[in-house]
Enzyme design. Structure first.
Site, PDB file in Angstrom:
ATOM      1  N   LYS A 216      -0.028  63.417 -24.168  1.00  0.00           N
ATOM      2  CA  LYS A 216       0.238  63.572 -22.725  1.00  0.00           C
ATOM      3  C   LYS A 216       1.472  62.793 -22.287  1.00  0.00           C
ATOM      4  O   LYS A 216       1.853  61.789 -22.884  1.00  0.00           O
ATOM      5  CB  LYS A 216      -1.014  63.250 -21.919  1.00  0.00           C
ATOM      6  CG  LYS A 216      -1.998  64.425 -22.075  1.00  0.00           C
ATOM      7  CD  LYS A 216      -3.175  64.437 -21.186  1.00  0.00           C
ATOM      8  CE  LYS A 216      -3.954  65.741 -21.454  1.00  0.00           C
ATOM      9  NZ  LYS A 216      -5.334  65.671 -20.998  1.00  0.00           N
ATOM     10  N   ARG A 252     -10.398  64.203 -27.703  1.00  0.00           N
ATOM     11  CA  ARG A 252      -9.822  65.558 -27.759  1.00  0.00           C
ATOM     12  C   ARG A 252      -8.349  65.423 -28.155  1.00  0.00           C
ATOM     13  O   ARG A 252      -7.564  64.848 -27.407  1.00  0.00           O
ATOM     14  CB  ARG A 252      -9.967  66.215 -26.388  1.00  0.00           C
ATOM     15  CG  ARG A 252      -9.445  67.642 -26.316  1.00  0.00           C
ATOM     16  CD  ARG A 252      -9.593  68.203 -24.905  1.00  0.00           C
ATOM     17  NE  ARG A 252      -9.172  69.577 -24.825  1.00  0.00           N
ATOM     18  CZ  ARG A 252      -7.902  69.970 -24.661  1.00  0.00           C
ATOM     19  NH1 ARG A 252      -6.942  69.086 -24.577  1.00  0.00           N
ATOM     20  NH2 ARG A 252      -7.614  71.263 -24.580  1.00  0.00           N
TER      21      ARG A 252
END
Ligand code: HH2
Length: 271
Positions: A216, A252
């Site tokens: 991210k 994840r």
């Protein structure tokens, strides 16, 4: 029914397979069903407990896709996998989830936490699937426009607690549910790191916590690139280990082998 904490013991890795042209870090890589299937098989062989197949990008600014398009992207992947690999379906749409569980998916990952499609709760309740409820402020199109919180950890926890009660009211046993702070979904870089630092606030809700920090942009921004849209593997690994050490159960991630290895070391140290 096996409770989610038994089915996915700490730490478990969820591999990300985006059958999309526009996902923030791997858009287009697994758009062809053959490629998505190969990625899912590889991730499972590398130690993923489950792979999360998605046909809609939720990156900041994205507008969403139609039901037909989402089905066209994910159904051929699940048909080809044919139960060979444990599958989670990353969707907010009841019809996509219904088709996916009929094709063997055992987990529904809903980034809207049952706020997107009123029919999704009953699909999950009736199927016996596991469920992830994720926090998001706003919607992907607008969520990164000046997110503000007085106290991000307690506001996210209050939201997830309310969504957990809602899900249980809809007939989904809490033993099947995990909670996710939604890293990058309506949060600044500081909010994202504070959520990991104070993960105990979410863990104290009593359900397993899933964290998706992999690649991210906050990771790239912390590393002094203010315009980063992704973060590197090294930073993703550090974030996953930090989250695990603060109580996360499911991580994840896009790079499965490296995360499985890093988490194995972290687990050996904390055991
Ligand atoms: N992050 C993304 C998508 N789905 N689901 C959960 N539960 N938690 C997350 O943090 C999460 C998620 C975004 O990552 P990715 O799937 O790689 O990108 P995109 O949404 O652009 O397809």
């Amino acid at each position: 029914m096996t409770p989610i904490e038994q089915r996915f013991p700490r730490p478990s890795v969820m591999g990300v397979v985006n059958a999309t042209p526009d996902s923030f870090s791997d858009g287009g890589v697994n758009l062809r069903p053959e490629d998505a299937v190969a990625a899912a098989r590889r991730m499972y062989a590398e130690g993923a407990a489950i792979v999360d197949v998605g046909g809609e990008s939720t990156r900041p600014g994205s507008a969403g896709v139609s039901l037909d398009e989402e089905l066209r992207r994910v159904v051929p992947v699940l048909e080809r996998l044919d139960g060979e690999v444990p599958v989670s379906i990353d969707t907010a749409k009841a019809e996509v989830a219904r088709r996916a569980v009929a094709l063997g998916a055992e987990f529904v990952n809903d980034v809207t936490a049952l706020r997107g499609d009123p029919a999704l709760a009953s699909v999950v309740a009736d199927s016996g699937a596991y469920l992830c409820l994720m926090h998001m402020r706003g919607e992907p199109r607008t969520m990164q426009t000046t997110p503000t919180y007085a106290d991000v950890a307690s506001e996210v926890a209050a939201f997830l607690d309310e969504r957990l009660r809602f899900a249980v009211d809809q007939g989904i046993p809490q033993e099947r549910i995990c909670l996710d702070p939604g890293i990058g979904f309506g949060k600044t870089m500081q909010h994202n790191f504070e959520l990991i630092a104070r993960l105990d606030v979410l863990v104290s809700l009593g359900r397993p916590v899933l964290v998706g920090f992999s690649r991210k942009s906050s990771l790239g921004r912390l590393l002094d690139d203010p315009d980063a849209t992704t973060g590197p593997l090294s930073a993703s690994l550090a974030a996953a280990v930090a989250a695990y050490e603060r109580g996360a159960t499911i991580l994840r991630v896009h790079d499965v082998r490296e995360h499985v290895e890093a988490l194995k070391v972290a687990a050996a140290v904390t055991a």
